[in-house]
Scaffold this motif. Structure first.
Motif, mmCIF file in Angstrom:
data_model
loop_
_atom_site.group_PDB
_atom_site.id
_atom_site.type_symbol
_atom_site.label_atom_id
_atom_site.label_comp_id
_atom_site.label_asym_id
_atom_site.label_seq_id
_atom_site.Cartn_x
_atom_site.Cartn_y
_atom_site.Cartn_z
ATOM 1 N N LYS A 27 20.649 41.477 65.369
ATOM 2 C CA LYS A 27 20.029 40.564 66.331
ATOM 3 C C LYS A 27 20.076 41.147 67.736
ATOM 4 O O LYS A 27 19.135 41.017 68.517
ATOM 5 C CB LYS A 27 20.774 39.229 66.333
ATOM 6 C CG LYS A 27 20.552 38.357 65.129
ATOM 7 C CD LYS A 27 21.351 37.058 65.282
ATOM 8 C CE LYS A 27 21.216 36.188 64.041
ATOM 9 N NZ LYS A 27 22.075 34.978 64.137
ATOM 10 N N TRP A 40 22.192 28.854 51.258
ATOM 11 C CA TRP A 40 21.431 27.907 52.089
ATOM 12 C C TRP A 40 22.344 27.125 53.035
ATOM 13 O O TRP A 40 21.963 26.807 54.159
ATOM 14 C CB TRP A 40 20.664 26.952 51.179
ATOM 15 C CG TRP A 40 19.458 26.329 51.838
ATOM 16 C CD1 TRP A 40 18.958 26.601 53.084
ATOM 17 C CD2 TRP A 40 18.605 25.340 51.272
ATOM 18 N NE1 TRP A 40 17.835 25.844 53.323
ATOM 19 C CE2 TRP A 40 17.602 25.057 52.228
ATOM 20 C CE3 TRP A 40 18.581 24.673 50.054
ATOM 21 C CZ2 TRP A 40 16.600 24.113 51.997
ATOM 22 C CZ3 TRP A 40 17.577 23.740 49.816
ATOM 23 C CH2 TRP A 40 16.598 23.471 50.781
ATOM 24 N N ASP A 48 24.815 28.109 54.705
ATOM 25 C CA ASP A 48 25.100 28.887 55.912
ATOM 26 C C ASP A 48 23.863 29.052 56.802
ATOM 27 O O ASP A 48 23.988 29.456 57.965
ATOM 28 C CB ASP A 48 25.633 30.276 55.531
ATOM 29 C CG ASP A 48 27.058 30.216 55.009
ATOM 30 O OD1 ASP A 48 27.660 29.126 55.040
ATOM 31 O OD2 ASP A 48 27.567 31.258 54.552
ATOM 32 N N TYR A 49 22.685 28.768 56.236
ATOM 33 C CA TYR A 49 21.436 28.950 56.992
ATOM 34 C C TYR A 49 20.523 27.754 56.726
ATOM 35 O O TYR A 49 19.455 27.879 56.116
ATOM 36 C CB TYR A 49 20.763 30.278 56.598
ATOM 37 C CG TYR A 49 21.644 31.482 56.869
ATOM 38 C CD1 TYR A 49 21.686 32.061 58.137
ATOM 39 C CD2 TYR A 49 22.463 32.003 55.874
ATOM 40 C CE1 TYR A 49 22.515 33.141 58.394
ATOM 41 C CE2 TYR A 49 23.294 33.088 56.124
ATOM 42 C CZ TYR A 49 23.319 33.647 57.384
ATOM 43 O OH TYR A 49 24.147 34.710 57.643
ATOM 44 N N ARG A 50 20.952 26.559 57.199
ATOM 45 C CA ARG A 50 20.251 25.312 56.894
ATOM 46 C C ARG A 50 18.862 25.240 57.508
ATOM 47 O O ARG A 50 18.012 24.481 57.028
ATOM 48 C CB ARG A 50 21.071 24.107 57.405
ATOM 49 C CG ARG A 50 22.434 23.939 56.745
ATOM 50 C CD ARG A 50 22.349 23.844 55.240
ATOM 51 N NE ARG A 50 21.498 22.762 54.764
ATOM 52 C CZ ARG A 50 21.232 22.530 53.492
ATOM 53 N NH1 ARG A 50 21.730 23.340 52.563
ATOM 54 N NH2 ARG A 50 20.469 21.527 53.131
ATOM 55 N N MET A 90 16.661 27.513 57.471
ATOM 56 C CA MET A 90 15.688 28.273 56.671
ATOM 57 C C MET A 90 14.985 27.363 55.683
ATOM 58 O O MET A 90 15.559 26.400 55.173
ATOM 59 C CB MET A 90 16.387 29.407 55.907
ATOM 60 C CG MET A 90 16.832 30.568 56.767
ATOM 61 S SD MET A 90 17.566 31.891 55.775
ATOM 62 C CE MET A 90 16.155 32.436 54.819
ATOM 63 N N VAL A 100 14.664 31.048 51.328
ATOM 64 C CA VAL A 100 15.979 31.304 50.738
ATOM 65 C C VAL A 100 15.814 31.838 49.322
ATOM 66 O O VAL A 100 16.472 32.799 48.906
ATOM 67 C CB VAL A 100 16.847 30.020 50.731
ATOM 68 C CG1 VAL A 100 18.176 30.270 50.004
ATOM 69 C CG2 VAL A 100 17.117 29.547 52.156
ATOM 70 N N LYS A 131 24.219 37.406 51.853
ATOM 71 C CA LYS A 131 24.751 36.670 53.011
ATOM 72 C C LYS A 131 24.989 37.618 54.185
ATOM 73 O O LYS A 131 24.723 37.264 55.342
ATOM 74 C CB LYS A 131 26.052 35.968 52.622
ATOM 75 C CG LYS A 131 25.878 34.890 51.555
ATOM 76 C CD LYS A 131 27.179 34.170 51.259
ATOM 77 C CE LYS A 131 27.591 33.283 52.419
ATOM 78 N NZ LYS A 131 28.793 32.468 52.097
ATOM 79 N N LEU A 146 21.745 38.505 56.052
ATOM 80 C CA LEU A 146 21.197 37.458 56.907
ATOM 81 C C LEU A 146 21.970 37.288 58.217
ATOM 82 O O LEU A 146 21.438 36.729 59.174
ATOM 83 C CB LEU A 146 21.189 36.125 56.154
ATOM 84 C CG LEU A 146 20.134 36.006 55.043
ATOM 85 C CD1 LEU A 146 20.299 34.700 54.287
ATOM 86 C CD2 LEU A 146 18.726 36.099 55.631
ATOM 87 N N GLN A 147 23.211 37.787 58.281
ATOM 88 C CA GLN A 147 23.998 37.677 59.512
ATOM 89 C C GLN A 147 23.403 38.499 60.649
ATOM 90 O O GLN A 147 23.538 38.137 61.816
ATOM 91 C CB GLN A 147 25.441 38.144 59.265
ATOM 92 C CG GLN A 147 26.314 37.118 58.590
ATOM 93 C CD GLN A 147 27.745 37.611 58.495
ATOM 94 O OE1 GLN A 147 28.216 37.967 57.438
ATOM 95 N NE2 GLN A 147 28.433 37.633 59.626
ATOM 96 N N LYS A 148 22.788 39.622 60.294
ATOM 97 C CA LYS A 148 22.211 40.538 61.295
ATOM 98 C C LYS A 148 23.259 40.948 62.336
ATOM 99 O O LYS A 148 22.974 41.022 63.540
ATOM 100 C CB LYS A 148 20.979 39.931 61.962
ATOM 101 C CG LYS A 148 19.820 39.732 60.995
ATOM 102 C CD LYS A 148 18.550 39.331 61.693
ATOM 103 C CE LYS A 148 17.390 39.231 60.698
ATOM 104 N NZ LYS A 148 16.126 38.861 61.353
#
Length: 636
Positions: free
Chosen positions: A323, A416, A418-420, A422, A427, A460, A463-465
């Protein structure tokens, strides 16, 4: 000689066919690697070959009296014995034979037996016969063999008081491997034997298997290991087996060449078929060309069709991105000590990691590598010193045991939750890239295999980047294809990486620097794993030269002491030479006495027989003393 052969082996689990007419031939002394993606049926095939599963079709043939050793994947040894007792139990026949020899020695010294010519002669002959058998079967070396294998597999300090019950799961698996190696079967079948081995143990196992007298069939995702050990590869793909007479790297080259050649032949034939069909369609209805069209049609019908290249196996697909860009200094560690409950596993840890580096952390098992990573990510407090993250550093952590996953959640919810923000479709798309498709997303995390948990953890992490990836054994449980994709993704990653791995192929491709963790602290080596090995070997050589130089300087400083050492060394070498002459002469005398005892005229003469037998015992006793002294002097 063929040890084991399968002919058209097929196996179904429910309606799904796992193996389809698989043919495998294992010759004496062969070293074979069995490869394929996770789920290809490798462990199933091994269980069929070892008799633990029955095939639904096909035949399995074994040579007579074949001895077979089998290490199942992650199969730990369970026993109420100590480590050494368990290993010693493999040599029970030799132990019993040794006990018989001791009893015979007692009988030979018994006055009543000595006074009975016939009985003494019988005992003596039996003792000679059993002694030879004991020697031929390794009676004088099995204790050192046990010690060597246990130390090679990282059990350095083993005694009769080390119970198996207190060992970890990984240690029990290593012990099961040790037991298989000590049994020395004609055919050794190993399913992922490199799990739980550090780099030093891996190197030892490679050398052991290279010189192993029997045949070896091994499943491994360690490409470096396969290149070192095997000379033949069997690939399981879409249920079928294909054999390649080479190591892993050679197999990759051969397969690519075959696929490329097959693809060209298939395309050429398809072009010919299309032209023929076009000619037939245009000319069949015209009277003047009908016969030619019919002739072309017959030729087309007789054509032997080339099968197109097989569809590619399902592959994971992912890329790592960041990011935000971090500062130049990413992580600084100074005089750090790490451990548990106030007890330090590692001290004097010092290093600086800069942006864009890919740093491998190496060291023996138990030195504290994983503990250091957990301390860096904040899961454990440091015991001494400090660590400082640089500007804008965000950490993504991949745990070796995937303990950050919730076993009660479904695969879909684990990602999902952890990344609501999205969308569910996005996902599912990401999960699909990691081979979780259809109903797979509703599996409980606790029911997943090791490879599936690894893929979910990587999803996972992706997706943290994060711009600093901390990876603890990221290739564990991944098949070879997934490892290669992970390598490609990390090579293109624009952030910084600190990782622990015993996968030397992965280390060579990923590391731009190696930090070695030892009891003395840390040391940095610029380059990949091979360069690190070269520098270590070079340093060891220099250390040896320095020691020799120090000896020379010491000799100059202490001339009298050096002269005394030289005198003692000459005395030692002279005594060794004397002992070798005595051993040779005594062995000749023993041979002569043994031959004399077998002469009929001596056997019938009680006095002569008794005198020769007494002399034989004296010579054997003297020979044992000479040999013991010779071994002691040569070891000096």
């Amino acid at each position: 000689m063929i040890l084991l052969q399968s002919y058209n082996i097929s196996k179904y689990f429910g309606a799904k066919q796992i193996l389809n007419e698989v043919n495998v031939t294992i010759q004496d002394h062969e070293k074979i690697g069995l490869v394929g993606v996770n789920g290809a049926g490798k462990s199933t095939l091994l269980k069929i070959l070892t008799g633990q599963l029955t095939p639904d079709a096909g035949e399995l043939m074994r040579s007579g009296n074949l001895t077979l050793g089998y290490l199942a994947q992650d199969s730990g040894l369970e026993s109420g014995r100590t480590i050494y007792e368990e290993m010693l139990s493999l040599f029970q026949p030799l132990i019993e034979l040794e006990q018989q020899l001791r009893k015979l020695e007692e009988l030979m010294g018994d006055s009543q037996v000595k006074s009975n010519e016939t009985e003494f002669h019988r005992v003596l002959n039996q003792y000679d016969r059993l002694s030879e058998t004991f020697r031929e079967q390794g009676g004088y070396s099995y204790h050192s063999l046990i010690r060597g294998v246990l130390q090679g597999l990282d059990f350095p300090e083993v005694d009769d008081h080390s119970p198996i019950s207190v060992l970890s799961g990984g240690q029990k698996t290593r012990l099961a491997l040790a037991k298989n190696l000590l049994q020395k079967p004609d055919l050794l079948i190993l399913d992922e034997p490199t799990n739980y081995l550090d780099i030093h143990s891996l190197a030892w196992l490679e050398q052991y298997l290279q010189t192993y007298s029997g045949a070896v069939l091994v499943v491994s995702h360690d490409r470096y290991f396969l290149d070192k050990v095997v000379t033949k590869i069997i690939e399981l793909e879409f249920g079928r087996a294909t054999t390649y007479p080479t190591n892993y790297s050679g197999f990759i080259d051969l397969k690519n060449q075959q696929q490329e050649s097959l693809s060209k032949q298939f395309e050429q034939q398809q072009t010919e078929i299309a032209k023929a069909k076009d000619f037939i369609q245009r000319n069949m209805v015209r009277a003047s060309t009908t016969k030619r069209a019919q002739s072309r049609l017959k030729a087309l019908e007789k054509m032997e069709l080339i099968e197109g290249p097989a569809a590619k196996q399902k592959q994971v697909f992912f890329t790592f991105d960041i990011k935000l860009k971090s500062g130049n200094d990413v992580l600084q560690v100074s005089d750090l000590a790490v451990g548990y409950s106030g007890v330090a596993l590692a001290k004097k840890i010092n290093f600086l990691i800069e942006r864009g580096e890919s740093v491998a952390l190496l060291g023996p098992n138990g030195i504290g590598k994983s503990t250091l990573l957990k301390t860096i990510v904040g899961e454990l407090p440091s015991l001494e010193g400090y660590l400082r993250k640089g500007t804008n550093v965000s950490i993504g952590y991949y745990a070796q045991q995937q303990e950050k996953l919730n076993p009660q959640k479904t695969v879909l919810d684990e990602l999902w939750d952890d990344y609501r923000l999205m969308d569910e479709r996005d996902v599912r798309t990401i999960l699909g890239n990691f081979l979780f498709r259809g109903e797979d997303v509703y599996k409980k995390v606790g029911d997943l295999s090791g490879g599936e948990k690894a893929r979910l953890s990587l999803a996972k992490l992706m997706l943290q980047k994060a711009n600093l990836l901390i990876l603890d054994e990221p290739t564990n449980h991944l098949d070879i294809l997934s490892r290669e994709i992970l390598e490609s993704s990390l090579v293109d990653y624009p952030g910084t990486i600190l990782f622990v791995s015993h996968d030397r192929y992965f280390l060579n491709k990923m590391a731009t620097r190696v930090i070695e963790l030892s009891p003395a602290g840390t040391e940095s080596f610029l380059g990949n794993y091979d360069y690190y090995q070269e520098k270590k070997a070079e340093r060891n050589s220099q250390t040896t030269e320095k020691k020799e130089l120090a000896k020379t300087q010491l000799g100059k400083q202490s001339y009298l002491e050096s002269k005394e050492q030289q005198r003692l060394e000459r005395k030692r070498l002279k005594r060794i030479e004397e002992l070798e002459q005595l051993i040779s002469a005594t062995e000749e005398k023993i041979t002569q006495i043994t031959a004399d005892l077998e002469k009929p005229e001596v056997a019938q003469n009680y006095t002569s027989c008794l005198e020769l037998s007494s002399e034989l015992s004296e010579k054997k006793f003297a020979l044992d003393n000479y040999l013991e002294e010779w071994v002691s002097l040569t070891e000096e």
